[in-house]
Motif scaffolding. Structure first.
Motif, PDB file in Angstrom:
ATOM      1  N   LEU A  88       2.331 -19.840 -59.475  1.00  0.00           N
ATOM      2  CA  LEU A  88       1.949 -19.232 -58.204  1.00  0.00           C
ATOM      3  C   LEU A  88       1.053 -20.137 -57.364  1.00  0.00           C
ATOM      4  O   LEU A  88       1.011 -20.010 -56.141  1.00  0.00           O
ATOM      5  CB  LEU A  88       1.249 -17.886 -58.448  1.00  0.00           C
ATOM      6  CG  LEU A  88       2.139 -16.784 -59.014  1.00  0.00           C
ATOM      7  CD1 LEU A  88       1.303 -15.560 -59.366  1.00  0.00           C
ATOM      8  CD2 LEU A  88       3.249 -16.421 -58.036  1.00  0.00           C
ATOM      9  N   ARG A  89       0.356 -21.057 -58.007  1.00  0.00           N
ATOM     10  CA  ARG A  89      -0.541 -21.960 -57.288  1.00  0.00           C
ATOM     11  C   ARG A  89       0.150 -23.252 -56.855  1.00  0.00           C
ATOM     12  O   ARG A  89      -0.486 -24.154 -56.327  1.00  0.00           O
ATOM     13  CB  ARG A  89      -1.742 -22.285 -58.172  1.00  0.00           C
ATOM     14  CG  ARG A  89      -2.671 -21.109 -58.352  1.00  0.00           C
ATOM     15  CD  ARG A  89      -3.899 -21.506 -59.156  1.00  0.00           C
ATOM     16  NE  ARG A  89      -4.893 -20.464 -59.085  1.00  0.00           N
ATOM     17  CZ  ARG A  89      -5.194 -19.640 -60.089  1.00  0.00           C
ATOM     18  NH1 ARG A  89      -4.561 -19.753 -61.234  1.00  0.00           N
ATOM     19  NH2 ARG A  89      -6.119 -18.720 -59.944  1.00  0.00           N
ATOM     20  N   THR A  90       1.454 -23.346 -57.094  1.00  0.00           N
ATOM     21  CA  THR A  90       2.205 -24.544 -56.735  1.00  0.00           C
ATOM     22  C   THR A  90       3.139 -24.234 -55.568  1.00  0.00           C
ATOM     23  O   THR A  90       3.850 -23.230 -55.582  1.00  0.00           O
ATOM     24  CB  THR A  90       3.040 -25.039 -57.944  1.00  0.00           C
ATOM     25  OG1 THR A  90       2.155 -25.259 -59.045  1.00  0.00           O
ATOM     26  CG2 THR A  90       3.787 -26.308 -57.616  1.00  0.00           C
ATOM     27  N   LYS A  91       3.117 -25.082 -54.568  1.00  0.00           N
ATOM     28  CA  LYS A  91       3.993 -24.890 -53.412  1.00  0.00           C
ATOM     29  C   LYS A  91       5.403 -25.343 -53.795  1.00  0.00           C
ATOM     30  O   LYS A  91       5.625 -26.488 -54.186  1.00  0.00           O
ATOM     31  CB  LYS A  91       3.477 -25.706 -52.229  1.00  0.00           C
ATOM     32  CG  LYS A  91       4.241 -25.450 -50.957  1.00  0.00           C
ATOM     33  CD  LYS A  91       3.600 -26.157 -49.782  1.00  0.00           C
ATOM     34  CE  LYS A  91       4.355 -25.823 -48.512  1.00  0.00           C
ATOM     35  NZ  LYS A  91       3.685 -26.367 -47.343  1.00  0.00           N
ATOM     36  N   LEU A  92       6.348 -24.428 -53.683  1.00  0.00           N
ATOM     37  CA  LEU A  92       7.739 -24.690 -54.061  1.00  0.00           C
ATOM     38  C   LEU A  92       8.657 -24.222 -52.939  1.00  0.00           C
ATOM     39  O   LEU A  92       8.365 -23.224 -52.278  1.00  0.00           O
ATOM     40  CB  LEU A  92       8.096 -23.927 -55.344  1.00  0.00           C
ATOM     41  CG  LEU A  92       7.247 -24.198 -56.577  1.00  0.00           C
ATOM     42  CD1 LEU A  92       7.495 -23.126 -57.630  1.00  0.00           C
ATOM     43  CD2 LEU A  92       7.550 -25.574 -57.135  1.00  0.00           C
ATOM     44  N   ASP A  93       9.785 -24.912 -52.785  1.00  0.00           N
ATOM     45  CA  ASP A  93      10.770 -24.384 -51.834  1.00  0.00           C
ATOM     46  C   ASP A  93      11.535 -23.259 -52.534  1.00  0.00           C
ATOM     47  O   ASP A  93      11.390 -23.035 -53.728  1.00  0.00           O
ATOM     48  CB  ASP A  93      11.691 -25.486 -51.303  1.00  0.00           C
ATOM     49  CG  ASP A  93      12.597 -26.110 -52.348  1.00  0.00           C
ATOM     50  OD1 ASP A  93      13.073 -25.392 -53.259  1.00  0.00           O
ATOM     51  OD2 ASP A  93      12.856 -27.322 -52.251  1.00  0.00           O
ATOM     52  N   GLN A 113      13.661 -24.254 -55.661  1.00  0.00           N
ATOM     53  CA  GLN A 113      12.807 -24.601 -56.795  1.00  0.00           C
ATOM     54  C   GLN A 113      12.177 -23.353 -57.402  1.00  0.00           C
ATOM     55  O   GLN A 113      12.117 -23.205 -58.629  1.00  0.00           O
ATOM     56  CB  GLN A 113      11.687 -25.551 -56.370  1.00  0.00           C
ATOM     57  CG  GLN A 113      12.117 -26.955 -56.054  1.00  0.00           C
ATOM     58  CD  GLN A 113      10.934 -27.769 -55.552  1.00  0.00           C
ATOM     59  OE1 GLN A 113      10.139 -27.292 -54.727  1.00  0.00           O
ATOM     60  NE2 GLN A 113      10.820 -28.988 -56.042  1.00  0.00           N
ATOM     61  N   ALA A 114      11.697 -22.469 -56.549  1.00  0.00           N
ATOM     62  CA  ALA A 114      11.054 -21.248 -57.023  1.00  0.00           C
ATOM     63  C   ALA A 114      12.026 -20.382 -57.809  1.00  0.00           C
ATOM     64  O   ALA A 114      11.669 -19.828 -58.853  1.00  0.00           O
ATOM     65  CB  ALA A 114      10.487 -20.465 -55.847  1.00  0.00           C
TER      66      ALA A 114
END
Length: 75
Positions: free
Chosen positions: A30-35, A38-39
């Motif tokens: 949740l703390r990682t920015k993903l497109d 990817q998510a």
């Protein structure tokens, strides 16, 4: 470290294992920015991780409980 003592290993099983606990892993995700793609892929892998983590904890607990009930060999 439990030093081959199944009773201590059972106690340590209540703590975090070497693998990150699923809640902590979810928080990392949740703390990682993903497109979006990817998510979605990561969520699929996380669901598999969550299932296997629980299954392995249950299996490991059963093995340790049987070992803890047995007698130790003389050193």
């Amino acid at each position: 470290m439990y030093h081959y003592d199944p009773n201590l290993a059972l106690e340590e099983l209540q703590e975090d294992a070497l693998l990150p606990h699923p809640v902590k892993l979810r928080d990392m995700i949740l703390r990682t920015k993903l497109d979006a793609n990817q998510a979605q892929l990561l969520n699929h892998d996380f669901q598999d991780y969550l299932t296997r983590f629980g299954e392995l904890q249950k299996l490991g607990r059963g093995i340790l409980e049987r070992l803890a009930a047995g007698q130790r060999k003389a050193s």
